[in-house]
Scaffold this motif. Structure first.
Motif, mmCIF file in Angstrom:
data_model
loop_
_atom_site.group_PDB
_atom_site.id
_atom_site.type_symbol
_atom_site.label_atom_id
_atom_site.label_comp_id
_atom_site.label_asym_id
_atom_site.label_seq_id
_atom_site.Cartn_x
_atom_site.Cartn_y
_atom_site.Cartn_z
ATOM 1 N N PHE A 1 0.878 -1.329 -0.069
ATOM 2 C CA PHE A 1 -0.033 0.059 -0.110
ATOM 3 C C PHE A 1 0.928 1.337 -0.018
ATOM 4 N N ARG A 2 2.010 1.424 0.721
ATOM 5 C CA ARG A 2 2.786 2.455 0.952
ATOM 6 C C ARG A 2 3.526 2.592 -0.523
ATOM 7 N N LYS B 1 3.157 5.493 -4.837
ATOM 8 C CA LYS B 1 4.271 6.044 -5.727
ATOM 9 C C LYS B 1 4.097 5.774 -7.151
ATOM 10 N N SER B 2 3.324 4.928 -7.624
ATOM 11 C CA SER B 2 3.120 4.289 -8.833
ATOM 12 C C SER B 2 1.845 5.146 -9.609
ATOM 13 N N LEU C 1 -4.363 1.580 -8.500
ATOM 14 C CA LEU C 1 -5.543 0.948 -8.105
ATOM 15 C C LEU C 1 -5.472 -0.495 -7.823
ATOM 16 N N VAL C 2 -4.703 -1.339 -8.852
ATOM 17 C CA VAL C 2 -4.480 -2.565 -8.711
ATOM 18 C C VAL C 2 -3.873 -3.006 -7.556
ATOM 19 N N ASN C 3 -2.718 -2.195 -7.115
ATOM 20 C CA ASN C 3 -2.042 -2.567 -6.079
ATOM 21 C C ASN C 3 -2.724 -2.170 -4.557
ATOM 22 N N CYS C 4 -3.637 -1.095 -4.663
ATOM 23 C CA CYS C 4 -4.486 -0.988 -3.535
ATOM 24 C C CYS C 4 -5.529 -2.019 -3.439
#
Length: 77
Positions: A23-24, A28-29, A35-38
């Motif tokens: 999440f951290r 940065k992306s 959105l996919v990482n979150c």
């Protein structure tokens, strides 16, 4: 048997720490990957919390967590 519950709690904490790290770094992306990482982070943290709750429920005596209102909300059945 108690060591297996501690291992379950540890694995759950590792999942939550991994989710916080993802999440951290998602901040940065760019937009689509952000959105996919979150979403991936939320999924991993939910799995980690479920593992921790299941391990804590398995440690406690049956009557303790079935009589508590908090455990009735957290654990189905």
């Amino acid at each position: 048997m108690y060591i297996y519950y501690q291992i379950g709690i540890f694995v759950g904490l590792v999942f939550v720490a991994l989710a916080i790290n993802i999440f951290r770094q998602a901040h940065k992306s760019g937009y689509p990957s952000n959105l996919v990482n979150c979403i991936f982070s939320i999924t991993i943290s939910t799995a980690g919390i479920c593992i921790i709750v299941a391990s804590l429920a398995a440690i406690q005596p049956h009557n303790w967590y079935t009589s508590s209102l908090l455990w009735k909300m957290l654990i189905a059945g």
